[in-house]
Design a protein around this motif. Sequence first.
Motif, PDB file in Angstrom:
ATOM      1  N   LYS A   1      57.288  77.858  81.703  1.00  0.00           N
ATOM      2  CA  LYS A   1      59.210  78.631  80.956  1.00  0.00           C
ATOM      3  C   LYS A   1      58.128  79.710  80.093  1.00  0.00           C
ATOM      4  O   LYS A   1      60.105  80.049  78.839  1.00  0.00           O
ATOM      5  CB  LYS A   1      59.243  76.719  79.705  1.00  0.00           C
ATOM      6  CG  LYS A   1      59.136  75.636  80.980  1.00  0.00           C
ATOM      7  CD  LYS A   1      60.177  74.990  80.062  1.00  0.00           C
ATOM      8  CE  LYS A   1      60.242  73.626  80.728  1.00  0.00           C
ATOM      9  NZ  LYS A   1      61.243  72.502  80.457  1.00  0.00           N
TER      10      LYS A   1
ATOM     11  N   THR B   1      60.183  77.444  73.491  1.00  0.00           N
ATOM     12  CA  THR B   1      59.901  78.461  73.487  1.00  0.00           C
ATOM     13  C   THR B   1      60.513  80.190  73.217  1.00  0.00           C
ATOM     14  O   THR B   1      59.945  81.291  73.281  1.00  0.00           O
ATOM     15  CB  THR B   1      59.992  78.506  75.229  1.00  0.00           C
ATOM     16  OG1 THR B   1      59.689  77.515  75.265  1.00  0.00           O
ATOM     17  CG2 THR B   1      59.249  79.317  75.846  1.00  0.00           C
TER      18      THR B   1
ATOM     19  N   ASP C   1      59.185  83.239  79.615  1.00  0.00           N
ATOM     20  CA  ASP C   1      59.787  83.425  80.311  1.00  0.00           C
ATOM     21  C   ASP C   1      59.780  85.628  80.157  1.00  0.00           C
ATOM     22  O   ASP C   1      60.124  85.914  79.116  1.00  0.00           O
ATOM     23  CB  ASP C   1      61.666  83.599  80.305  1.00  0.00           C
ATOM     24  CG  ASP C   1      62.915  84.809  81.224  1.00  0.00           C
ATOM     25  OD1 ASP C   1      61.402  85.227  81.866  1.00  0.00           O
ATOM     26  OD2 ASP C   1      63.625  84.378  81.371  1.00  0.00           O
TER      27      ASP C   1
ATOM     28  N   THR D   1      63.695  68.828  75.416  1.00  0.00           N
ATOM     29  CA  THR D   1      64.451  70.024  75.914  1.00  0.00           C
ATOM     30  C   THR D   1      65.534  70.539  75.841  1.00  0.00           C
ATOM     31  O   THR D   1      66.709  70.226  74.737  1.00  0.00           O
ATOM     32  CB  THR D   1      64.509  69.725  77.600  1.00  0.00           C
ATOM     33  OG1 THR D   1      63.180  69.073  77.835  1.00  0.00           O
ATOM     34  CG2 THR D   1      64.916  70.661  78.311  1.00  0.00           C
TER      35      THR D   1
ATOM     36  N   ASP E   1      50.639  78.958  78.236  1.00  0.00           N
ATOM     37  CA  ASP E   1      52.118  78.863  79.259  1.00  0.00           C
ATOM     38  C   ASP E   1      51.554  77.611  79.668  1.00  0.00           C
ATOM     39  O   ASP E   1      51.012  77.801  81.022  1.00  0.00           O
ATOM     40  CB  ASP E   1      52.601  79.842  79.704  1.00  0.00           C
ATOM     41  CG  ASP E   1      53.945  79.077  79.989  1.00  0.00           C
ATOM     42  OD1 ASP E   1      54.356  78.243  80.086  1.00  0.00           O
ATOM     43  OD2 ASP E   1      54.316  79.707  81.238  1.00  0.00           O
TER      44      ASP E   1
END
Length: 278
Positions: free
Chosen positions: A90, A56, A92, A51, A86
Amino acid sequence: MNDLLKWVTPEETALDFLSRQRREALATGLPFIDSQVKLRPGHVLEIVGPTSSAKTEILIEVAANVLSRDVGSQNSSEQGHVVVFDCDGKFDFIRFIQVLTARLPAQGSSGPVPDVLGALQRIHLVRCSDTLDLLLALNMLHREQATWQGPCRLLLLDNISAFVWQDRAAAGSSTTHLQQQAMPVDALRNQAAVAALLRELSQGLRCPVIVTKQTGVSQDDRQDGSKLIQRELLSNAWQSIVTHRLLLLPALPPGQALATLIQGPRHTEILMQWQVGD
């Protein structure tokens, strides 16, 4: 005799082959990728990291770079499309529009708005809530692509590992204790089906694939020099289609841990390491 001659007739000349290779090579616009490889149809680049390792964000940057290149082309049949699957919500889209707008030149008082609207018509965002959604979307892509005027330049999939534990839990309820020690059969089949469809689409649509995968990445100092290693979550069927892998690891600068945590992951140094598939 005619059938035999048709069988031995070459589909393309050497010049056609070289021209196609030059035409199909895709530059992502990111130097740390383009300096290592020119992505081509059949290539699957896997971007691996935990993470907050900018996975992304890399997809957003690549999508904006690819779409912005065809802006201004008068021939709509040459304007390429990008498809984004997706899997964890996440990607955007507001951030994507910001990056895309920054890539386009200003056009008088109206700015790059017309070009942005044109580019937005060539990006296709598919939200998937489980593996079944992803498989259905992949199966429908050929039919959907037939309605476009331009070619598909790139397939992006954000977090191929999003449904790993969901699939294992769903299959685990019907397995014995011994079977639960390994990956359930249904989960293996799902991953094999996704891998097969992505390979088929990459070759059929003549475009490369970039996939992110969230998993643990650490430094292995046991050998000479420091090396990044990952915790593999997916099956051999998936690993077999990966041609290139980029490992990412956020690294806190010595003595600046508190400042880095306050500033957030955007200011975190990222360690990178390339691997080439078998």
